[in-house]
Design a protein around this motif. Sequence first.
Motif, PDB file in Angstrom:
ATOM      1  N   GLY A 159       0.822  -1.201   0.000  1.00 37.57           N
ATOM      2  CA  GLY A 159       0.000   0.000   0.000  1.00 37.57           C
ATOM      3  C   GLY A 159       0.855   1.250   0.000  1.00 37.57           C
ATOM      4  N   LEU A 160       0.205   2.400   0.184  1.00 33.53           N
ATOM      5  CA  LEU A 160       0.905   3.680   0.204  1.00 33.53           C
ATOM      6  C   LEU A 160       1.833   3.733   1.415  1.00 33.53           C
ATOM      7  CD1 LEU A 160       1.116   6.443  -1.221  1.00 33.53           C
ATOM      8  CD2 LEU A 160      -0.653   7.248   0.322  1.00 33.53           C
ATOM      9  N   VAL A 161       3.085   4.029   1.168  1.00 32.15           N
ATOM     10  CA  VAL A 161       4.085   4.071   2.241  1.00 32.15           C
ATOM     11  C   VAL A 161       3.823   5.306   3.103  1.00 32.15           C
ATOM     12  CG1 VAL A 161       6.553   4.243   2.745  1.00 32.15           C
ATOM     13  CG2 VAL A 161       5.773   2.872   0.820  1.00 32.15           C
ATOM     14  N   PRO A 162       3.752   5.162   4.428  1.00 32.92           N
ATOM     15  CA  PRO A 162       3.522   6.320   5.296  1.00 32.92           C
ATOM     16  C   PRO A 162       4.626   7.369   5.130  1.00 32.92           C
ATOM     17  CG  PRO A 162       3.340   4.276   6.542  1.00 32.92           C
ATOM     18  CD  PRO A 162       3.876   3.917   5.198  1.00 32.92           C
ATOM     19  N   LEU A 192       9.538  -1.324   6.554  1.00 35.88           N
ATOM     20  CA  LEU A 192       9.591   0.130   6.475  1.00 35.88           C
ATOM     21  C   LEU A 192      10.779   0.627   7.282  1.00 35.88           C
ATOM     22  CD1 LEU A 192       5.823   1.065   6.923  1.00 35.88           C
ATOM     23  CD2 LEU A 192       7.144   0.953   4.811  1.00 35.88           C
ATOM     24  N   THR A 193      11.530   1.541   6.688  1.00 39.02           N
ATOM     25  CA  THR A 193      12.653   2.171   7.380  1.00 39.02           C
ATOM     26  C   THR A 193      12.487   3.677   7.269  1.00 39.02           C
ATOM     27  OG1 THR A 193      14.014   2.065   5.371  1.00 39.02           O
ATOM     28  CG2 THR A 193      14.257   0.270   6.934  1.00 39.02           C
ATOM     29  N   PRO A 194      13.016   4.433   8.231  1.00 40.78           N
ATOM     30  CA  PRO A 194      12.907   5.892   8.134  1.00 40.78           C
ATOM     31  C   PRO A 194      13.534   6.400   6.836  1.00 40.78           C
ATOM     32  CG  PRO A 194      13.628   5.252  10.318  1.00 40.78           C
ATOM     33  CD  PRO A 194      13.663   4.005   9.470  1.00 40.78           C
ATOM     34  N   ASP A 195      12.849   7.341   6.202  1.00 43.35           N
ATOM     35  CA  ASP A 195      13.334   7.946   4.962  1.00 43.35           C
ATOM     36  C   ASP A 195      14.204   9.140   5.328  1.00 43.35           C
ATOM     37  OD1 ASP A 195      13.760   9.074   2.492  1.00 43.35           O
ATOM     38  OD2 ASP A 195      11.649   9.458   2.061  1.00 43.35           O
ATOM     39  N   PRO A 196      15.512   9.079   5.071  1.00 40.11           N
ATOM     40  CA  PRO A 196      16.397  10.179   5.487  1.00 40.11           C
ATOM     41  C   PRO A 196      16.033  11.521   4.861  1.00 40.11           C
ATOM     42  CG  PRO A 196      17.594   8.591   4.123  1.00 40.11           C
ATOM     43  CD  PRO A 196      16.234   8.023   4.373  1.00 40.11           C
ATOM     44  N   ASP A 197      15.331  11.495   3.714  1.00 44.90           N
ATOM     45  CA  ASP A 197      14.950  12.748   3.052  1.00 44.90           C
ATOM     46  C   ASP A 197      13.758  13.431   3.730  1.00 44.90           C
ATOM     47  OD1 ASP A 197      16.960  12.312   1.195  1.00 44.90           O
ATOM     48  OD2 ASP A 197      15.607  11.321  -0.225  1.00 44.90           O
ATOM     49  N   THR A 198      12.953  12.682   4.472  1.00 39.61           N
ATOM     50  CA  THR A 198      11.744  13.273   5.058  1.00 39.61           C
ATOM     51  C   THR A 198      11.704  13.230   6.585  1.00 39.61           C
ATOM     52  OG1 THR A 198      10.566  11.185   4.757  1.00 39.61           O
ATOM     53  CG2 THR A 198      10.319  12.835   3.026  1.00 39.61           C
ATOM     54  N   ALA A 219       6.742  25.820   1.464  1.00 39.91           N
ATOM     55  CA  ALA A 219       8.105  25.303   1.316  1.00 39.91           C
ATOM     56  C   ALA A 219       8.208  24.298   0.165  1.00 39.91           C
ATOM     57  CB  ALA A 219       8.565  24.650   2.617  1.00 39.91           C
ATOM     58  N   ASP A 220       7.102  24.084  -0.569  1.00 38.53           N
ATOM     59  CA  ASP A 220       7.073  23.150  -1.704  1.00 38.53           C
ATOM     60  C   ASP A 220       7.385  21.709  -1.318  1.00 38.53           C
ATOM     61  OD1 ASP A 220       6.013  24.185  -3.945  1.00 38.53           O
ATOM     62  OD2 ASP A 220       7.917  24.649  -4.936  1.00 38.53           O
ATOM     63  N   VAL A 221       6.994  21.298  -0.118  1.00 36.52           N
ATOM     64  CA  VAL A 221       7.167  19.915   0.314  1.00 36.52           C
ATOM     65  C   VAL A 221       6.060  19.088  -0.345  1.00 36.52           C
ATOM     66  CG1 VAL A 221       7.119  18.345   2.293  1.00 36.52           C
ATOM     67  CG2 VAL A 221       8.173  20.601   2.507  1.00 36.52           C
ATOM     68  N   PRO A 222       6.408  18.027  -1.084  1.00 33.42           N
ATOM     69  CA  PRO A 222       5.361  17.233  -1.742  1.00 33.42           C
ATOM     70  C   PRO A 222       4.531  16.463  -0.721  1.00 33.42           C
ATOM     71  CG  PRO A 222       7.504  16.219  -2.095  1.00 33.42           C
ATOM     72  CD  PRO A 222       7.747  17.520  -1.387  1.00 33.42           C
ATOM     73  N   VAL A 223       3.233  16.359  -1.010  1.00 34.10           N
ATOM     74  CA  VAL A 223       2.344  15.569  -0.152  1.00 34.10           C
ATOM     75  C   VAL A 223       2.750  14.102  -0.266  1.00 34.10           C
ATOM     76  CG1 VAL A 223       0.431  17.208  -0.358  1.00 34.10           C
ATOM     77  CG2 VAL A 223       0.593  15.300  -1.943  1.00 34.10           C
ATOM     78  N   PRO A 224       2.355  13.255   0.691  1.00 38.11           N
ATOM     79  CA  PRO A 224       2.758  11.850   0.632  1.00 38.11           C
ATOM     80  C   PRO A 224       2.443  11.168  -0.700  1.00 38.11           C
ATOM     81  CG  PRO A 224       1.840  12.323   2.776  1.00 38.11           C
ATOM     82  CD  PRO A 224       1.636  13.558   1.937  1.00 38.11           C
ATOM     83  N   ARG A 225       1.305  11.480  -1.289  1.00 43.54           N
ATOM     84  CA  ARG A 225       0.929  10.859  -2.563  1.00 43.54           C
ATOM     85  C   ARG A 225       1.927  11.226  -3.666  1.00 43.54           C
ATOM     86  NH1 ARG A 225      -5.051  11.534  -5.293  1.00 43.54           N
ATOM     87  NH2 ARG A 225      -4.561  10.580  -7.289  1.00 43.54           N
ATOM     88  N   ARG A 232       5.046  12.342  -3.140  1.00 45.49           N
ATOM     89  CA  ARG A 232       6.347  11.793  -2.745  1.00 45.49           C
ATOM     90  C   ARG A 232       6.448  10.334  -3.180  1.00 45.49           C
ATOM     91  NH1 ARG A 232      11.528  11.967  -1.807  1.00 45.49           N
ATOM     92  NH2 ARG A 232      12.233  10.686  -0.090  1.00 45.49           N
ATOM     93  N   HIS A 233       5.361   9.584  -2.975  1.00 47.13           N
ATOM     94  CA  HIS A 233       5.317   8.183  -3.384  1.00 47.13           C
ATOM     95  C   HIS A 233       5.475   8.067  -4.901  1.00 47.13           C
ATOM     96  CE1 HIS A 233       4.349   3.942  -2.925  1.00 47.13           C
ATOM     97  NE2 HIS A 233       3.442   4.061  -3.877  1.00 47.13           N
ATOM     98  N   ALA A 234       4.805   8.952  -5.655  1.00 52.10           N
ATOM     99  CA  ALA A 234       4.921   8.934  -7.115  1.00 52.10           C
ATOM    100  C   ALA A 234       6.364   9.196  -7.539  1.00 52.10           C
ATOM    101  CB  ALA A 234       3.989   9.978  -7.734  1.00 52.10           C
ATOM    102  N   LEU A 235       7.027  10.163  -6.895  1.00 50.98           N
ATOM    103  CA  LEU A 235       8.414  10.464  -7.231  1.00 50.98           C
ATOM    104  C   LEU A 235       9.320   9.264  -6.963  1.00 50.98           C
ATOM    105  CD1 LEU A 235       8.770  14.096  -5.843  1.00 50.98           C
ATOM    106  CD2 LEU A 235       8.752  13.396  -8.234  1.00 50.98           C
ATOM    107  N   LEU A 236       9.108   8.596  -5.834  1.00 50.41           N
ATOM    108  CA  LEU A 236       9.918   7.425  -5.502  1.00 50.41           C
ATOM    109  C   LEU A 236       9.689   6.278  -6.485  1.00 50.41           C
ATOM    110  CD1 LEU A 236       9.600   7.374  -1.606  1.00 50.41           C
ATOM    111  CD2 LEU A 236      11.601   8.035  -2.961  1.00 50.41           C
ATOM    112  N   GLN A 237       8.491   6.243  -7.070  1.00 52.00           N
ATOM    113  CA  GLN A 237       8.161   5.204  -8.042  1.00 52.00           C
ATOM    114  C   GLN A 237       8.581   5.596  -9.461  1.00 52.00           C
ATOM    115  OE1 GLN A 237       6.553   2.187  -7.393  1.00 52.00           O
ATOM    116  NE2 GLN A 237       6.908   2.676  -5.259  1.00 52.00           N
ATOM    117  N   GLY A 238       9.124   6.822  -9.622  1.00 52.60           N
ATOM    118  CA  GLY A 238       9.538   7.290 -10.939  1.00 52.60           C
ATOM    119  C   GLY A 238       8.394   7.787 -11.797  1.00 52.60           C
ATOM    120  N   ARG A 239       7.275   8.120 -11.162  1.00 53.65           N
ATOM    121  CA  ARG A 239       6.108   8.625 -11.886  1.00 53.65           C
ATOM    122  C   ARG A 239       5.984  10.132 -11.678  1.00 53.65           C
ATOM    123  NH1 ARG A 239       1.681   6.926  -9.402  1.00 53.65           N
ATOM    124  NH2 ARG A 239       2.698   5.905  -7.669  1.00 53.65           N
ATOM    125  N   PRO A 240       5.252  10.822 -12.536  1.00 55.57           N
ATOM    126  CA  PRO A 240       5.068  12.270 -12.346  1.00 55.57           C
ATOM    127  C   PRO A 240       4.152  12.558 -11.157  1.00 55.57           C
ATOM    128  CG  PRO A 240       3.790  11.520 -14.224  1.00 55.57           C
ATOM    129  CD  PRO A 240       4.624  10.343 -13.765  1.00 55.57           C
TER     130      PRO A 240
END
Length: 116
Positions: free
Chosen positions: A34-37, A53-59, A86-92, A94-102
């Motif tokens: 599912g969607l990663v917290p 799940l491991t802590p994401d050093p970027d977030t 601050a232009d922080v991406p919402v979790p949805r 952020r998940h898309a970016l990690l998956q290589g999607r727009p």
Amino acid sequence: MELAQVAEQEAHTLSARLTSSHAALRMIGRYGGGLVPFGYRKSPHPSGAGWCLTPDPDTVAIVREIVDDVRSGLSPVAVAGRLNDADVPVPRDRHALLQGRPMGGRRHGRDFDKFR
């Protein structure tokens, strides 16, 4: 009517099976999908089977700032405004970016370049 009752019973059985499966995975430290917290990322489980799940050093720093802001009395709406500014991406997104999607997508019949 009997078919509807059987279908309802099957839905309850499936729900219970999924709930217990996710609970069992959590007990052994595995991630069920599912969607990663926000604040975490999916990583291979140390046992070699599945994911955890491991802590994401970027977030991690962002999550700590959010917690500090809320503890200091800032409202959740104000915190969200600061994150948007601050232009922080919402979790949805952020998940898309990690998956290589727009980022962005369609919501309530409208297209968005990114979500806020």
